[in-house]
Scaffold this active site. Structure first.
Site, PDB file in Angstrom:
ATOM      1  CG  ASN A  38      47.737  41.761  76.063  1.00 45.26           C
ATOM      2  OD1 ASN A  38      48.550  42.687  76.113  1.00 45.26           O
ATOM      3  ND2 ASN A  38      47.166  41.403  74.922  1.00 45.26           N
ATOM      4  CD  GLU A  41      45.636  44.542  75.134  1.00 49.66           C
ATOM      5  OE1 GLU A  41      45.027  44.285  74.073  1.00 49.66           O
ATOM      6  OE2 GLU A  41      45.235  44.139  76.257  1.00 49.66           O
ATOM      7  CG  ASP A 106      38.653  37.814  73.391  1.00 50.89           C
ATOM      8  OD1 ASP A 106      38.897  38.980  73.764  1.00 50.89           O
ATOM      9  OD2 ASP A 106      38.826  37.425  72.223  1.00 50.89           O
TER      10      ASP A 106
END
Length: 159
Positions: A38, A41, A106
């Site tokens: 993401n 991150e 996810d």
């Protein structure tokens, strides 16, 4: 273990798609086929001196170059960016009535895996993944999303 795993999967032609753990050094994922992160991150994997001064395209491109692999960066309602062979490409999110963002990342990771295993190339897999994320955010909490399994035939028809 990681180096043996990546060697065996490469020899078998099986992709490894990694969602990096927060705070982990991405060098631990060398050999992965795709690193899917993401926005936060992705920024955390860059040097602080540049992380707040560059665009999503450049973040994706720099990470792909730095870690010598394909990188996919999700940017919430902005969709995602992917970089393969030094070319960053934006895949916009489909307009969705957002109820809860839980599980969207996810869903992208799982959809990328399904699409790649079905034989789709990266751009097609990313299109499939943003659709899965849009379906996920329209639900409260993490719930299964229902998308037809991608095939080369359906990918060619939609493109």
């Amino acid at each position: 273990l990681w180096s043996r795993l990546t060697l065996k999967t490469r020899l078998a032609g099986t992709p490894i798609i990694v969602d990096p753990a927060r705070g982990r050094n991405w060098r631990e994922y060398l050999g992965a086929t795709i690193i899917k992160a993401n926005w936060l991150e992705a920024l955390a994997a860059l040097p602080e001196s540049i992380m707040h001064t560059i665009s999503p395209a450049e973040v994706t491109r720099q990470l792909a170059t730095r870690y010598a692999t394909t990188v996919v960066v999700t940017v919430g309602a902005g969709g995602l960016w992917h970089c393969q062979d030094e070319r960053a490409i934006h895949v916009p999110a489909r307009k969705a009535k957002c109820v809860d963002v839980t599980g969207a990342g996810d869903s992208v990771l799982a959809a990328l895996g399904v699409a790649m295993a079905s034989g789709l190339d990266l751009p097609e897999a990313c299109e499939y993944a943003v659709e899965a994320a849009a379906l996920q955010v329209e639900q409260l909490g993490v719930s299964p999303v229902s998308l037809p399994l991608p095939t080369l035939d359906t990918a060619c028809q939609s493109g």
